[in-house]
Design an enzyme around this catalytic site. Structure first.
Site, PDB file in Angstrom:
ATOM      1  N   THR A 133       0.753  -1.163   0.004  1.00 17.48           N
ATOM      2  CA  THR A 133       0.164  -0.051  -0.087  1.00 17.48           C
ATOM      3  C   THR A 133       0.974   1.282  -0.105  1.00 17.48           C
ATOM      4  O   THR A 133       2.050   1.248   0.296  1.00 17.48           O
ATOM      5  CB  THR A 133      -0.894   0.067   1.315  1.00 17.48           C
ATOM      6  OG1 THR A 133      -1.544   1.440   1.451  1.00 17.48           O
ATOM      7  CG2 THR A 133      -0.067  -0.384   2.482  1.00 17.48           C
ATOM      8  N   ASP A 134       0.306   2.405  -0.482  1.00 14.49           N
ATOM      9  CA  ASP A 134       0.935   3.825  -0.461  1.00 14.49           C
ATOM     10  C   ASP A 134       1.021   4.034   1.221  1.00 14.49           C
ATOM     11  O   ASP A 134       1.862   4.862   1.404  1.00 14.49           O
ATOM     12  CB  ASP A 134       0.148   4.538  -1.149  1.00 14.49           C
ATOM     13  CG  ASP A 134      -1.042   5.235  -0.748  1.00 14.49           C
ATOM     14  OD1 ASP A 134      -1.631   4.597   0.149  1.00 14.49           O
ATOM     15  OD2 ASP A 134      -1.649   5.893  -1.408  1.00 14.49           O
ATOM     16  N   GLU A 135       0.413   3.602   2.095  1.00 16.15           N
ATOM     17  CA  GLU A 135       0.435   4.012   3.571  1.00 16.15           C
ATOM     18  C   GLU A 135       1.778   3.594   4.257  1.00 16.15           C
ATOM     19  O   GLU A 135       1.866   4.259   5.107  1.00 16.15           O
ATOM     20  CB  GLU A 135      -0.710   3.280   4.242  1.00 16.15           C
ATOM     21  CG  GLU A 135      -2.067   3.798   3.671  1.00 16.15           C
ATOM     22  CD  GLU A 135      -3.189   3.732   4.813  1.00 16.15           C
ATOM     23  OE1 GLU A 135      -3.062   3.769   6.101  1.00 16.15           O
ATOM     24  OE2 GLU A 135      -4.385   3.858   4.296  1.00 16.15           O
ATOM     25  N   TYR A 159      -1.959  -0.501  11.163  1.00 15.54           N
ATOM     26  CA  TYR A 159      -2.084  -1.191   9.761  1.00 15.54           C
ATOM     27  C   TYR A 159      -0.770  -0.832   8.991  1.00 15.54           C
ATOM     28  O   TYR A 159      -0.172  -1.915   8.338  1.00 15.54           O
ATOM     29  CB  TYR A 159      -3.422  -0.503   9.225  1.00 15.54           C
ATOM     30  CG  TYR A 159      -3.228  -1.012   7.834  1.00 15.54           C
ATOM     31  CD1 TYR A 159      -3.645  -2.291   7.205  1.00 15.54           C
ATOM     32  CD2 TYR A 159      -3.163   0.193   6.811  1.00 15.54           C
ATOM     33  CE1 TYR A 159      -3.613  -2.585   5.818  1.00 15.54           C
ATOM     34  CE2 TYR A 159      -3.300  -0.235   5.452  1.00 15.54           C
ATOM     35  CZ  TYR A 159      -3.471  -1.449   4.962  1.00 15.54           C
ATOM     36  OH  TYR A 159      -3.482  -1.620   3.542  1.00 15.54           O
ATOM     37  N   LYS A 163       2.026  -3.607   7.410  1.00 16.98           N
ATOM     38  CA  LYS A 163       2.260  -3.892   5.891  1.00 16.98           C
ATOM     39  C   LYS A 163       3.658  -3.370   5.743  1.00 16.98           C
ATOM     40  O   LYS A 163       4.252  -4.111   4.958  1.00 16.98           O
ATOM     41  CB  LYS A 163       1.484  -2.884   5.146  1.00 16.98           C
ATOM     42  CG  LYS A 163      -0.315  -3.282   5.303  1.00 16.98           C
ATOM     43  CD  LYS A 163      -0.295  -4.362   4.684  1.00 16.98           C
ATOM     44  CE  LYS A 163      -0.177  -4.580   3.025  1.00 16.98           C
ATOM     45  NZ  LYS A 163      -0.703  -5.870   2.339  1.00 16.98           N
TER      46      LYS A 163
HETATM   47  P1  NAD Z   1     -10.257  -6.674   2.396  1.00 22.87           P
HETATM   48  O1  NAD Z   1     -10.062  -6.471   3.885  1.00 22.87           O
HETATM   49  O2  NAD Z   1     -11.571  -6.201   1.700  1.00 22.87           O
HETATM   50  O3  NAD Z   1      -9.899  -8.230   2.121  1.00 22.87           O
HETATM   51  C1  NAD Z   1      -9.075  -8.964   2.882  1.00 22.87           C
HETATM   52  C2  NAD Z   1      -9.221 -10.683   2.705  1.00 22.87           C
HETATM   53  O4  NAD Z   1      -8.201 -11.329   3.206  1.00 22.87           O
HETATM   54  C3  NAD Z   1     -10.618 -10.976   3.010  1.00 22.87           C
HETATM   55  O5  NAD Z   1     -11.149 -11.799   2.063  1.00 22.87           O
HETATM   56  C4  NAD Z   1     -10.016 -11.969   4.426  1.00 22.87           C
HETATM   57  O6  NAD Z   1     -10.895 -12.799   4.468  1.00 22.87           O
HETATM   58  C5  NAD Z   1      -8.830 -12.250   3.943  1.00 22.87           C
HETATM   59  N1  NAD Z   1      -7.945 -12.728   4.958  1.00 22.87           N
HETATM   60  C6  NAD Z   1      -7.493 -11.804   6.029  1.00 22.87           C
HETATM   61  N2  NAD Z   1      -6.853 -12.560   7.066  1.00 22.87           N
HETATM   62  C7  NAD Z   1      -6.389 -13.695   6.115  1.00 22.87           C
HETATM   63  C8  NAD Z   1      -5.463 -14.977   6.630  1.00 22.87           C
HETATM   64  N3  NAD Z   1      -5.033 -14.904   7.748  1.00 22.87           N
HETATM   65  N4  NAD Z   1      -5.201 -15.740   5.667  1.00 22.87           N
HETATM   66  C9  NAD Z   1      -6.202 -15.708   4.417  1.00 22.87           C
HETATM   67  N5  NAD Z   1      -6.942 -14.855   4.236  1.00 22.87           N
HETATM   68  C10 NAD Z   1      -7.143 -13.848   5.163  1.00 22.87           C
HETATM   69  O7  NAD Z   1      -8.717  -6.057   1.860  1.00 22.87           O
HETATM   70  P2  NAD Z   1      -8.725  -5.127   0.394  1.00 22.87           P
HETATM   71  O8  NAD Z   1      -9.051  -3.806   0.580  1.00 22.87           O
HETATM   72  O9  NAD Z   1      -9.283  -6.218  -0.477  1.00 22.87           O
HETATM   73  O10 NAD Z   1      -7.082  -5.200   0.298  1.00 22.87           O
HETATM   74  C11 NAD Z   1      -6.370  -6.318  -0.275  1.00 22.87           C
HETATM   75  C12 NAD Z   1      -5.049  -6.090  -0.142  1.00 22.87           C
HETATM   76  O11 NAD Z   1      -4.502  -4.911  -0.807  1.00 22.87           O
HETATM   77  C13 NAD Z   1      -4.311  -5.838   1.413  1.00 22.87           C
HETATM   78  O12 NAD Z   1      -3.116  -6.400   1.523  1.00 22.87           O
HETATM   79  C14 NAD Z   1      -4.158  -4.418   1.377  1.00 22.87           C
HETATM   80  O13 NAD Z   1      -3.191  -3.957   2.502  1.00 22.87           O
HETATM   81  C15 NAD Z   1      -3.836  -3.899  -0.060  1.00 22.87           C
HETATM   82  N6  NAD Z   1      -4.097  -2.575  -0.484  1.00 22.87           N
HETATM   83  C16 NAD Z   1      -5.579  -2.243  -0.159  1.00 22.87           C
HETATM   84  C17 NAD Z   1      -5.890  -0.971  -0.687  1.00 22.87           C
HETATM   85  C18 NAD Z   1      -7.489  -0.405  -0.526  1.00 22.87           C
HETATM   86  O14 NAD Z   1      -7.735   0.819  -0.875  1.00 22.87           O
HETATM   87  N7  NAD Z   1      -8.446  -1.322  -0.185  1.00 22.87           N
HETATM   88  C19 NAD Z   1      -5.128  -0.046  -1.370  1.00 22.87           C
HETATM   89  C20 NAD Z   1      -3.591  -0.641  -1.493  1.00 22.87           C
HETATM   90  C21 NAD Z   1      -3.433  -1.859  -0.956  1.00 22.87           C
HETATM   91  O1  DAU Z   2      -4.136   4.352   0.591  1.00 18.06           O
HETATM   92  C1  DAU Z   2      -4.319   2.673   0.492  1.00 18.06           C
HETATM   93  C2  DAU Z   2      -5.246   2.556   1.801  1.00 18.06           C
HETATM   94  O2  DAU Z   2      -6.585   2.755   1.494  1.00 18.06           O
HETATM   95  C3  DAU Z   2      -5.183   0.980   2.015  1.00 18.06           C
HETATM   96  O3  DAU Z   2      -4.131   0.535   2.409  1.00 18.06           O
HETATM   97  C4  DAU Z   2      -6.247   0.830   3.052  1.00 18.06           C
HETATM   98  O4  DAU Z   2      -6.234  -0.787   3.185  1.00 18.06           O
HETATM   99  C5  DAU Z   2      -7.555   1.032   2.807  1.00 18.06           C
HETATM  100  O5  DAU Z   2      -8.442   0.961   3.812  1.00 18.06           O
HETATM  101  C6  DAU Z   2      -7.472   2.599   2.654  1.00 18.06           C
HETATM  102  O6  DAU Z   2      -7.008   3.389   3.964  1.00 18.06           O
HETATM  103  P1  DAU Z   2      -7.769   4.706   4.260  1.00 18.06           P
HETATM  104  O7  DAU Z   2      -7.396   4.578   5.812  1.00 18.06           O
HETATM  105  O8  DAU Z   2      -7.300   5.779   3.573  1.00 18.06           O
HETATM  106  O9  DAU Z   2      -9.186   4.565   3.954  1.00 18.06           O
HETATM  107  P2  DAU Z   2     -10.667   4.460   4.541  1.00 18.06           P
HETATM  108  O10 DAU Z   2     -11.594   4.233   3.533  1.00 18.06           O
HETATM  109  O11 DAU Z   2     -10.857   4.119   5.937  1.00 18.06           O
HETATM  110  O12 DAU Z   2     -10.533   6.062   4.682  1.00 18.06           O
HETATM  111  C7  DAU Z   2     -10.224   7.123   3.497  1.00 18.06           C
HETATM  112  C8  DAU Z   2     -10.518   8.376   4.039  1.00 18.06           C
HETATM  113  O13 DAU Z   2     -11.719   8.887   4.923  1.00 18.06           O
HETATM  114  C9  DAU Z   2      -9.333   8.725   5.374  1.00 18.06           C
HETATM  115  O14 DAU Z   2      -8.657   9.860   5.324  1.00 18.06           O
HETATM  116  C10 DAU Z   2     -10.252   8.728   6.742  1.00 18.06           C
HETATM  117  C11 DAU Z   2     -11.783   8.999   6.162  1.00 18.06           C
HETATM  118  N1  DAU Z   2     -13.000   8.609   6.722  1.00 18.06           N
HETATM  119  C12 DAU Z   2     -12.977   7.322   6.847  1.00 18.06           C
HETATM  120  C13 DAU Z   2     -14.230   6.938   7.367  1.00 18.06           C
HETATM  121  C14 DAU Z   2     -14.513   5.308   7.467  1.00 18.06           C
HETATM  122  C15 DAU Z   2     -13.706   9.661   7.201  1.00 18.06           C
HETATM  123  O15 DAU Z   2     -13.644  10.877   7.279  1.00 18.06           O
HETATM  124  N2  DAU Z   2     -14.953   8.877   7.731  1.00 18.06           N
HETATM  125  C16 DAU Z   2     -15.124   7.683   7.962  1.00 18.06           C
HETATM  126  O16 DAU Z   2     -16.270   7.238   8.406  1.00 18.06           O
END
Ligand code: NAD
Ligand code: DAU
Length: 352
Positions: A133-135, A159, A163
């Site tokens: 992730t970019d985080e 988190y 990562k």
């Molecule tokens: P998500 O939370 O929607 O899905 C995670 C999945 O992993 C779920 O299906 C869960 O059941 C499974 N899982 C959790 N623990 C596990 C374990 N121990 N063994 C096997 N499976 C397990 O997450 P997402 O948003 O789809 O993110 C997927 C990946 O992409 C993550 O690694 C996250 O860090 C990365 N990522 C997410 C974002 C975003 O915006 N959502 C952005 C950049 C990177």
């Molecule tokens: O940047 C990549 C990341 O983006 C991934 O690695 C993470 O898995 C993914 O969850 C996401 O992280 P964020 O914390 O940026 O996503 P989230 O949707 O939780 O929040 C987006 C922004 O909105 C953040 O600045 C927090 C804010 N927010 C979020 C929620 C849930 C609110 O203001 N209110 C809310 O209720």
């Protein structure tokens, strides 16, 4: 030939598996623990499809991994499995350490063992793609240049730190053992099948139920947004053409404040599902997330220059498709917002 995907019942992993099998007949072994974030309904379009082999299990289960690798002999492993929600990591980091760090370590070790026993040609072609992730780069000031792959790691939340730890292990397994790994760093994804704990689906879900739309702090935090299908295409591209040991940033070149995102969602709902009054009346500024990163911005120039990837969707086109998908798929949302979801929203936002 086949690939092993972990976390393929989650948001991005599920989209990736559907996308992969829409582009290729190469089978997918999909290992997922089915935590609260994993949902088999997402994979229902693949019911009866012999190219998809779902396995319910944990990436930290080395014995299960060993068996799967020996049985299916995949040419690549993509690790999506993670605890992914920043707010949950603040309330309780344990699962983040267990899956994102210990699970990733177990995966690396088991894959290394498998890879070392492959014949030379298969060993050379093998890849492990760590979906990061970019985080991990931390927060940017308003005028700072976007994150490049050279940006130092400065994770803020439990988190992001978990990562970052997984990335460092992945790097070490490449440097020390020669394991051919690739690491991607994507910005915020949005699109179909995203669990309604994340900002965009949460706001859509609440708005449709006439509940408050919570914005943390002043709502001026900035994120870069990418449509999930574009992330899937980037990962296919990195897997096919990325150089082992390299990191690739993935982003939408689309920096928006949270307030702008929520206003966009309200305007689309006003158009597509008009209510008695504009949805923006539901916006509420609530207590900020502890340690909240102010700004992310991603420079995806390396991926574009070296591998030719760029996003197909603009935010305007992608967010419209997303809102239309949530409106058309109330069943999916309903199925993931029962019992434990309500416990989470009560804990995070109080009773509305
Ligand atoms: P998500 O939370 O929607 O899905 C995670 C999945 O992993 C779920 O299906 C869960 O059941 C499974 N899982 C959790 N623990 C596990 C374990 N121990 N063994 C096997 N499976 C397990 O997450 P997402 O948003 O789809 O993110 C997927 C990946 O992409 C993550 O690694 C996250 O860090 C990365 N990522 C997410 C974002 C975003 O915006 N959502 C952005 C950049 C990177
Ligand atoms: O940047 C990549 C990341 O983006 C991934 O690695 C993470 O898995 C993914 O969850 C996401 O992280 P964020 O914390 O940026 O996503 P989230 O949707 O939780 O929040 C987006 C922004 O909105 C953040 O600045 C927090 C804010 N927010 C979020 C929620 C849930 C609110 O203001 N209110 C809310 O209720």
């Amino acid at each position: 030939m086949s690939i092993l995907v972990t976390g393929g019942a989650g948001f991005i992993g599920g989209n990736f598996v559907l996308d992969w099998l829409a582009h290729s007949d190469e089978p997918v072994i999909n290992l997922d623990k089915l935590t609260y974030a994993g949902n088999l309904l997402t994979l229902q379009p693949l019911a009866g499809d012999a190219r998809h082999h779902f396995v319910h299990g944990d990436i930290a289960d080395g014995e299960l991994l060993r068996r799967l690798l020996q049985q299916h002999r995949p040419r690549a492993v993509l690790n999506f499995a993670a605890e992914s929600h920043v707010d949950r990591s603040i309330h309780g980091p344990d699962d983040f350490i267990a899956t994102n760090i210990v699970g990733s370590y177990r995966l690396l070790e088991t894959v290394r063992d498998y890879w070392q026993q492959l014949p030379p040609a298969e060993q050379a072609a093998f890849r492990l793609l760590q979906v990061s992730t970019d985080e991990v780069y931390g927060s940017l000031t308003p005028d700072a240049p976007a994150f490049s792959e050279q940006h130092r790691y400065q994770p803020s939340s439990p988190y992001a730190a978990s990562k970052a730890a997984a990335d460092q292990l992945t790097h070490a397994w490449h440097h020390t053992y020669g394991l051919p790994v690739l690491t991607s760093h994507c910005s915020n994804n949005y699109g179909p099948y995203q669990f309604p704990e994340k900002l965009i689906p949460l706001v859509l879900h609440n708005a449709l139920a006439d509940r408050p739309l919570p914005l943390y702090g002043d709502g001026q935090q900035v994120r870069d947004w990418l449509y999930v299908a574009d992330h899937c295409a980037a990962l296919r591209c990195v897997l096919a053409h990325g150089r082992p040991g390299e990191h690739y940033n993935v982003g939408g070149n689309c920096q928006l404040s949270n307030l702008e995102v929520v206003h966009t969602l309200c305007a689309l709902l006003d158009e597509l599902r008009p209510g008695a009054a504009p949805y923006a009346r539901l916006i509420r500024f609530v207590a900020d997330r502890p340690g909240h990163d102010r700004r992310y911005a991603i420079d995806a120039g390396k991926l574009q220059r070296e591998l030719g990837w760029q996003p197909a969707e603009s935010f305007a086109s992608g967010i419209r498709k997303t809102v239309q998908w949530y409106l058309a798929n109330a069943d999916w949302v309903q199925s993931v917002t029962s019992g434990s979801y309500l416990d989470w929203t009560r804990r995070q936002y109080g009773a509305h």
